[in-house]
Design a protein around this motif. Structure first.
Motif, PDB file in Angstrom:
ATOM      1  N   GLU A  96      -3.631   6.157  -6.021  1.00  0.00           N
ATOM      2  CA  GLU A  96      -3.033   6.845  -4.881  1.00  0.00           C
ATOM      3  C   GLU A  96      -2.386   5.877  -3.900  1.00  0.00           C
ATOM      4  O   GLU A  96      -1.257   6.076  -3.468  1.00  0.00           O
ATOM      5  CB  GLU A  96      -4.090   7.707  -4.182  1.00  0.00           C
ATOM      6  CG  GLU A  96      -3.471   8.605  -3.117  1.00  0.00           C
ATOM      7  CD  GLU A  96      -4.413   9.713  -2.661  1.00  0.00           C
ATOM      8  OE1 GLU A  96      -5.381  10.019  -3.376  1.00  0.00           O
ATOM      9  OE2 GLU A  96      -4.164  10.259  -1.570  1.00  0.00           O
ATOM     10  N   LEU A  99       0.804   4.504  -5.318  1.00  0.00           N
ATOM     11  CA  LEU A  99       1.915   5.450  -5.427  1.00  0.00           C
ATOM     12  C   LEU A  99       2.649   5.629  -4.103  1.00  0.00           C
ATOM     13  O   LEU A  99       3.783   6.109  -4.082  1.00  0.00           O
ATOM     14  CB  LEU A  99       1.418   6.812  -5.950  1.00  0.00           C
ATOM     15  CG  LEU A  99       1.084   6.870  -7.443  1.00  0.00           C
ATOM     16  CD1 LEU A  99       0.624   8.276  -7.812  1.00  0.00           C
ATOM     17  CD2 LEU A  99       2.271   6.468  -8.303  1.00  0.00           C
ATOM     18  N   TYR A 100       2.025   5.240  -3.006  1.00  0.00           N
ATOM     19  CA  TYR A 100       2.738   5.338  -1.734  1.00  0.00           C
ATOM     20  C   TYR A 100       3.984   4.446  -1.777  1.00  0.00           C
ATOM     21  O   TYR A 100       5.063   4.839  -1.332  1.00  0.00           O
ATOM     22  CB  TYR A 100       1.841   4.929  -0.570  1.00  0.00           C
ATOM     23  CG  TYR A 100       2.551   5.106   0.756  1.00  0.00           C
ATOM     24  CD1 TYR A 100       2.634   6.363   1.351  1.00  0.00           C
ATOM     25  CD2 TYR A 100       3.183   4.039   1.377  1.00  0.00           C
ATOM     26  CE1 TYR A 100       3.321   6.550   2.537  1.00  0.00           C
ATOM     27  CE2 TYR A 100       3.871   4.209   2.571  1.00  0.00           C
ATOM     28  CZ  TYR A 100       3.937   5.470   3.143  1.00  0.00           C
ATOM     29  OH  TYR A 100       4.626   5.653   4.312  1.00  0.00           O
ATOM     30  N   THR A 102       5.500   3.675  -4.485  1.00  0.00           N
ATOM     31  CA  THR A 102       6.413   4.364  -5.400  1.00  0.00           C
ATOM     32  C   THR A 102       7.286   5.355  -4.637  1.00  0.00           C
ATOM     33  O   THR A 102       8.498   5.420  -4.841  1.00  0.00           O
ATOM     34  CB  THR A 102       5.619   5.145  -6.475  1.00  0.00           C
ATOM     35  OG1 THR A 102       4.571   4.326  -6.961  1.00  0.00           O
ATOM     36  CG2 THR A 102       6.517   5.580  -7.616  1.00  0.00           C
ATOM     37  N   ALA A 103       6.631   6.108  -3.742  1.00  0.00           N
ATOM     38  CA  ALA A 103       7.385   7.112  -2.981  1.00  0.00           C
ATOM     39  C   ALA A 103       8.488   6.443  -2.175  1.00  0.00           C
ATOM     40  O   ALA A 103       9.619   6.937  -2.120  1.00  0.00           O
ATOM     41  CB  ALA A 103       6.433   7.874  -2.058  1.00  0.00           C
TER      42      ALA A 103
ATOM     43  N   ARG B  97       5.006  11.854   2.854  1.00  0.00           N
ATOM     44  CA  ARG B  97       4.982  10.954   1.709  1.00  0.00           C
ATOM     45  C   ARG B  97       3.548  10.869   1.160  1.00  0.00           C
ATOM     46  O   ARG B  97       3.323  10.899  -0.034  1.00  0.00           O
ATOM     47  CB  ARG B  97       5.462   9.577   2.143  1.00  0.00           C
ATOM     48  CG  ARG B  97       6.421   8.939   1.170  1.00  0.00           C
ATOM     49  CD  ARG B  97       6.941   7.634   1.717  1.00  0.00           C
ATOM     50  NE  ARG B  97       8.110   7.789   2.553  1.00  0.00           N
ATOM     51  CZ  ARG B  97       8.271   7.235   3.752  1.00  0.00           C
ATOM     52  NH1 ARG B  97       7.314   6.492   4.279  1.00  0.00           N
ATOM     53  NH2 ARG B  97       9.371   7.417   4.422  1.00  0.00           N
ATOM     54  N   TYR B  98       2.565  10.755   2.095  1.00  0.00           N
ATOM     55  CA  TYR B  98       1.167  10.703   1.660  1.00  0.00           C
ATOM     56  C   TYR B  98       0.767  12.000   0.961  1.00  0.00           C
ATOM     57  O   TYR B  98       0.025  11.987  -0.022  1.00  0.00           O
ATOM     58  CB  TYR B  98       0.236  10.434   2.847  1.00  0.00           C
ATOM     59  CG  TYR B  98       0.040   8.963   3.119  1.00  0.00           C
ATOM     60  CD1 TYR B  98      -0.556   8.132   2.161  1.00  0.00           C
ATOM     61  CD2 TYR B  98       0.432   8.390   4.317  1.00  0.00           C
ATOM     62  CE1 TYR B  98      -0.739   6.786   2.397  1.00  0.00           C
ATOM     63  CE2 TYR B  98       0.249   7.038   4.565  1.00  0.00           C
ATOM     64  CZ  TYR B  98      -0.336   6.238   3.609  1.00  0.00           C
ATOM     65  OH  TYR B  98      -0.523   4.911   3.827  1.00  0.00           O
ATOM     66  N   VAL B 101       2.207  11.974  -2.531  1.00  0.00           N
ATOM     67  CA  VAL B 101       1.433  11.071  -3.380  1.00  0.00           C
ATOM     68  C   VAL B 101       0.078  11.682  -3.733  1.00  0.00           C
ATOM     69  O   VAL B 101      -0.391  11.591  -4.867  1.00  0.00           O
ATOM     70  CB  VAL B 101       1.248   9.718  -2.646  1.00  0.00           C
ATOM     71  CG1 VAL B 101       0.188   8.881  -3.317  1.00  0.00           C
ATOM     72  CG2 VAL B 101       2.568   8.975  -2.591  1.00  0.00           C
ATOM     73  N   HIS B 102      -0.522  12.344  -2.740  1.00  0.00           N
ATOM     74  CA  HIS B 102      -1.823  12.955  -2.962  1.00  0.00           C
ATOM     75  C   HIS B 102      -1.727  14.052  -4.025  1.00  0.00           C
ATOM     76  O   HIS B 102      -2.564  14.142  -4.922  1.00  0.00           O
ATOM     77  CB  HIS B 102      -2.338  13.520  -1.641  1.00  0.00           C
ATOM     78  CG  HIS B 102      -3.755  13.966  -1.703  1.00  0.00           C
ATOM     79  ND1 HIS B 102      -4.795  13.095  -1.944  1.00  0.00           N
ATOM     80  CD2 HIS B 102      -4.318  15.198  -1.563  1.00  0.00           C
ATOM     81  CE1 HIS B 102      -5.927  13.761  -1.957  1.00  0.00           C
ATOM     82  NE2 HIS B 102      -5.671  15.034  -1.729  1.00  0.00           N
ATOM     83  N   THR B 105      -1.336  12.495  -7.423  1.00  0.00           N
ATOM     84  CA  THR B 105      -2.588  11.896  -7.877  1.00  0.00           C
ATOM     85  C   THR B 105      -3.539  12.972  -8.383  1.00  0.00           C
ATOM     86  O   THR B 105      -4.178  12.828  -9.415  1.00  0.00           O
ATOM     87  CB  THR B 105      -3.243  11.104  -6.741  1.00  0.00           C
ATOM     88  OG1 THR B 105      -2.257  10.274  -6.147  1.00  0.00           O
ATOM     89  CG2 THR B 105      -4.375  10.237  -7.248  1.00  0.00           C
TER      90      THR B 105
ATOM     91  N   THR C  31      -6.270   4.614  -0.075  1.00  0.00           N
ATOM     92  CA  THR C  31      -5.230   5.324   0.666  1.00  0.00           C
ATOM     93  C   THR C  31      -5.552   5.334   2.156  1.00  0.00           C
ATOM     94  O   THR C  31      -4.674   5.143   2.992  1.00  0.00           O
ATOM     95  CB  THR C  31      -5.129   6.766   0.144  1.00  0.00           C
ATOM     96  OG1 THR C  31      -4.992   6.705  -1.271  1.00  0.00           O
ATOM     97  CG2 THR C  31      -3.955   7.489   0.753  1.00  0.00           C
TER      98      THR C  31
END
Lengths: 179, 577, 89
Positions: A96, A99-100, A102-103, B97-98, B101-102, B105, C31
């Protein structure tokens, strides 16, 4: 002018980026500094069949927000130098958070390929990552599964790189900008 | 290992924000696309960066022809988004954006049902438990001092035997060969250097044991948890959390602990913590406890030492609470988030490095500060005041040292140790706590009955050292099961107390009117609570200024005096000792 | 998600570990770390790194003879806290 396409390696710190860079470029590397910066710049060449590709290892970073020197170098390289392909190395045990980045890479519009690295450790923790779903969720960005530390997945990576570069050349030739 | 690749699905907009954001982005991109000088940027990316308040790029846009118009659109869109989401635009975008991504995932990652149940989490749940956390911390500390006191005792005896026995004899022999026997040079070597520095070096095994135990707790990652648990307690008492970490550093040495208060945000909290840190019993104080405990509570040495450390913590916390409601009143403390390092198996190498470095620093200190102080003490002992003594050959009671110490002694009389000997040790102990030991060694060493030891040869000495070492190692190993309360071996006959120990015991008995045990306990408490060392005072001045240094020194002295008084007089009242 | 992180810290009654907070918010600790970093950059949270706790003086503390590597100095864990307290100096 160097007409070899450039591939940039991007990723969070400690995701095995250097291992992949070293394995791809072998002895054909040169190490210097980024112009005017104290951050190390590593570049090298990779032969994919008949084609020679320049590989640049960008500094490890968690985001592209240009707060830190590493972020700035990485961001500027991607949006200004416009590498043919950005290879984003992702730590599969910390998906996770990775992937931030990635975004943010997707925001830049750069052609992207994702390396899902450290799969052995992810499996050890009983994580399963559906690479097909991931590729689909990211609208078709290719995903290559690897365990670089054990030398696994390099053939697949090279095949994917060759395939993506070929495809990019076919589709983007007319749009190529004169520098 | 495979490649997952869906080339045909590649869309123009891989990551989509919510529609109000997407709309703003597309308005802005359209405007940006009209500026040719910005054409090397992807308009969508540039639009996102501008919305996220990227100053550098905004300046570039402003400088470009037609840029002003774009910035106008930007301001408009940002206003619109800010009103719509009721939040700063960059927060909105980052948040989305989070979320994106969440969602991904959750779709692609499958974790075991209880992802939390890693070993580290399980351990954490126990050792940082609301109610169990503190008892566990105390239990571990108790084990540390039990190890320290029990395991090191046989080695301590051995080193002591070597230094006061053969080593002294050899030095004396060497000096007499050089024609210096019986001169002041011999006195300097034996009563100054060996009694002082040697008396401190005797405790190297104790410190090795302590540093071993501390390294084990630190390297495993437990110490950070201990600080966390104690912080929670401190906060519950209205104190600043986060102050316990400097305090844990203080168990090793108070000086870096004073500097460690820099991790606290507010000046107030730093000063308050800086005033409390010295009550954390540093490793230099341990030899004093060990020595006195071995003399007065041989069966409960571990408990006695542990009680000193515990008392230090309790005093620090109570004083902190008092300060918080008086001198250092401040508003509600903010909670904080702490990143606990993952647990790991301590490596032999890591533990060894820590033990070695810390012990080396202790030894270095013995040869510098403690040697210097011992020489000054020796000089003062050697100097006759009145009487008919000559230099280096004077009655102890008539030495400059006894005279000077005698002046302060009445201060300590109500505490049970008002003799010039212990007062002198406390005065020099201001330099460093090891000096309390070295000075006692020097004073009481001279009082030891000059019993003529049977002459031994060099070879006898060497073999004696070797055999006693082997038996000390054996005793150390035997003492290990005792730590957990298992006595595998027949009770050892009490170790023969050395002459020095006997002299100290007699000294305390005399100064307290026959209540030596209480006086020794009061003395230990005093050593725990008064100024740890000169360097800590200097560090306090450097960090907090002259005024706070004196507050600290005087406050510690007053507190030490009062608590020691309570221990001694309270004990007398209760009919103890 | 970002606002919840801030909110949860504001509501906390006692010090929390990063893992505790992640569990409460049901987000991945990695995160959460990234989110906290975001708030640090926005100036809403201050982060303290452990490096400051080392012995930094040249005065030498007897045991700490050199400027670097006092053997007793430990590295403090990273801590995050809400901004809004009085400044350090």
């Amino acid at each position: 002018m160097n007409s070899n396409p450039t591939i940039a390696l991007v990723g969070n710190p400690n995701v095995g980026k250097s291992t992949i860079f070293n394995a791809l470029t072998g002895a054909r590397q040169h190490v210097g500094n980024w112009p005017g910066k104290t951050v190390e710049k590593k570049a090298g060449t990779l032969k994919l069949g008949t084609q020679t590709v320049t590989v640049v290892d960008l500094p490890g970073t968690y985001s592209l927000s240009a707060y830190s020197l590493e972020e700035q170098i990485t961001r500027d390289f991607i949006v200004q130098e416009r590498p043919a392909l950005v290879v984003h190395v992702v730590d599969a045990t910390n998906l996770e958070r990775n992937l931030y980045l990635t975004a943010q890479l997707l925001d830049t519009g750069t052609p992207l390929l994702i390396v899902l690295n450290m799969l052995d450790m992810a499996h050890e923790r009983q994580f399963t990552i559906d690479a097909i779903q991931l590729s689909q969720a990211l609208d078709g960005v290719p995903v290559v599964e690897m365990t670089a530390s054990k030398g696994k997945g390099f053939d697949a990576l090279k095949r994917a790189l060759a395939g993506v570069l070929l495809q990019l050349r076919e589709t983007q030739q007319p749009m190529e900008l004169s520098a | 290992m495979s490649i997952s690749y869906f080339p045909n699905q590649r869309a123009d907009l891989p990551l989509r924000y919510e529609s109000p954001v997407e709309e703003a982005i597309s308005r802005l991109s359209e405007a940006l696309a009209t500026i040719p000088t910005l054409a090397h940027y992807s308009p969508r990316w540039l639009a996102i960066q501008l919305l996220e308040d990227d100053d550098g790029l905004a300046q570039q846009v402003q400088a470009a022809p037609g840029g002003e118009a774009v910035l106008h659109v930007l301001a408009e869109q940002r206003d619109h988004l800010r009103t719509h989401y009721n939040d700063a635009v960059d927060i909105t975008l980052t948040d989305q954006r989070y979320r994106f991504v969440h969602q991904i995932t959750q779709r692609v990652l499958t974790r075991p049902d209880a992802p939390d149940a890693t070993l580290s989490d399980t351990i954490d749940r126990i050792v940082t438990h609301k109610y169990l956390g503190i008892p566990i911390f105390l239990a571990l500390m108790w084990i540390v001092f039990k190890i320290t006191a029990d395991v090191s005792a046989p080695m301590l005896d051995w080193v002591d035997g070597v230094i006061s026995g053969p080593l002294t004899n050899w030095v004396v022999a060497l000096l007499s060969v050089a024609g210096l026997g019986g001169t002041w040079v011999e006195s300097l070597a034996v009563d100054g250097v060996i009694a002082g520095v040697g008396g401190v070096l005797v405790f190297v095994p104790v410190l090795l044991a302590l540093y071993f135990a501390l390294a084990l707790l630190e390297d495993s990652g437990y110490m950070a948890r201990a600080a966390f648990v104690m912080d929670r307690l401190m906060r519950a008492l209205g104190l600043h959390g986060k102050s316990f970490l400097p305090m844990i550093v203080g168990f090793g040495c108070n000086v870096p602990a004073i500097y460690a208060t820099r991790t606290l945000e507010s000046e107030r909290d730093r000063i308050l913590t800086g005033l409390l840190v010295p009550f954390m019993s540093c490793s230099a104080r341990l030899p004093v406890y060990i020595l006195l405990a071995a003399i007065f509570f041989p069966a409960y040495a571990g408990v006695a030492v542990f009680s000193m450390y515990l008392l230090g913590i309790i005093v620090a916390i109570l004083l902190g609470v008092v300060f918080k409601h008086t001198l250092f009143r401040s508003k509600e403390q903010m909670p904080f988030i702490l990143e606990l390092p993952p647990y790991r198996l301590p490596t032999l190498r890591g533990i060894w490095t820590q033990m070695w470095e810390r012990t080396a620093s202790f030894v270095r200190k013995a040869w510098t500060i403690i040697l210097a102080t011992s020489l000054v003490v020796w000089l003062l002992i050697a100097l006759p005041v009145g009487g008919q003594g000559r230099f280096a050959d004077t009655e102890l009671d008539q030495s400059a040292f006894a005279t000077v110490s005698g002046v302060v002694a009445p201060i300590f009389a109500p505490l049970g140790f008002g003799s010039w000997e212990s007062s002198g040790a406390l005065v020099t102990g201001f330099v460093a706590k090891e000096v309390v030991i070295s000075t006692m060694g020097q004073i009481y060493g001279l009082q030891e009955a000059e019993e003529a030891a049977a002459p031994t040869t060099f070879l006898e000495d060497v073999s004696g050292i070797a055999t006693s070492f082997v038996s000390a190692v054996g005793d150390t190993l035997k003492s290990i099961p005792l730590i957990v309360g298992i006595n595998l071996f027949e009770e050892e006959e009490e170790a023969e107390p050395t002459a020095l120990m006997g002299a100290i015991e007699a000294g305390f008995e005399e100064s307290s009117g026959g209540h030596g045990v209480l006086a020794a306990l009061a003395f230990m408490v005093f050593v725990l609570l008064y100024t740890p060392c000169m360097v800590t005072a200097a560090a306090t001045r450097q960090e907090f200024g002259n005024v706070w240094m004196w507050v600290s020194i005087i406050g510690q002295f007053a507190l030490a005096w009062v608590v020691a008084l309570l221990v001694f007089q309270g004990g007398l009242l209760l009919g103890l000792g | 998600m970002l606002q919840q992180v801030l909110h949860e810290i504001e509501q906390a009654r006692e010090p929390l570990s990063l893992n505790d907070l992640a569990r409460r918010l049901e987000i991945d600790p990695g995160t959460l770390d990234g989110m906290l970093t975001f708030w640090v950059r926005k100036g809403r949270i201050v982060v303290r790194d452990g490096d400051e706790s080392t012995c930094t003086t040249g005065s030498g503390c007897g045991s700490c003879a050199s400027t670097v590597g006092c053997p007793f100095a430990g590295k403090a864990p990273r801590t995050f806290m809400l901004k809004g307290e009085e400044p350090r100096h």
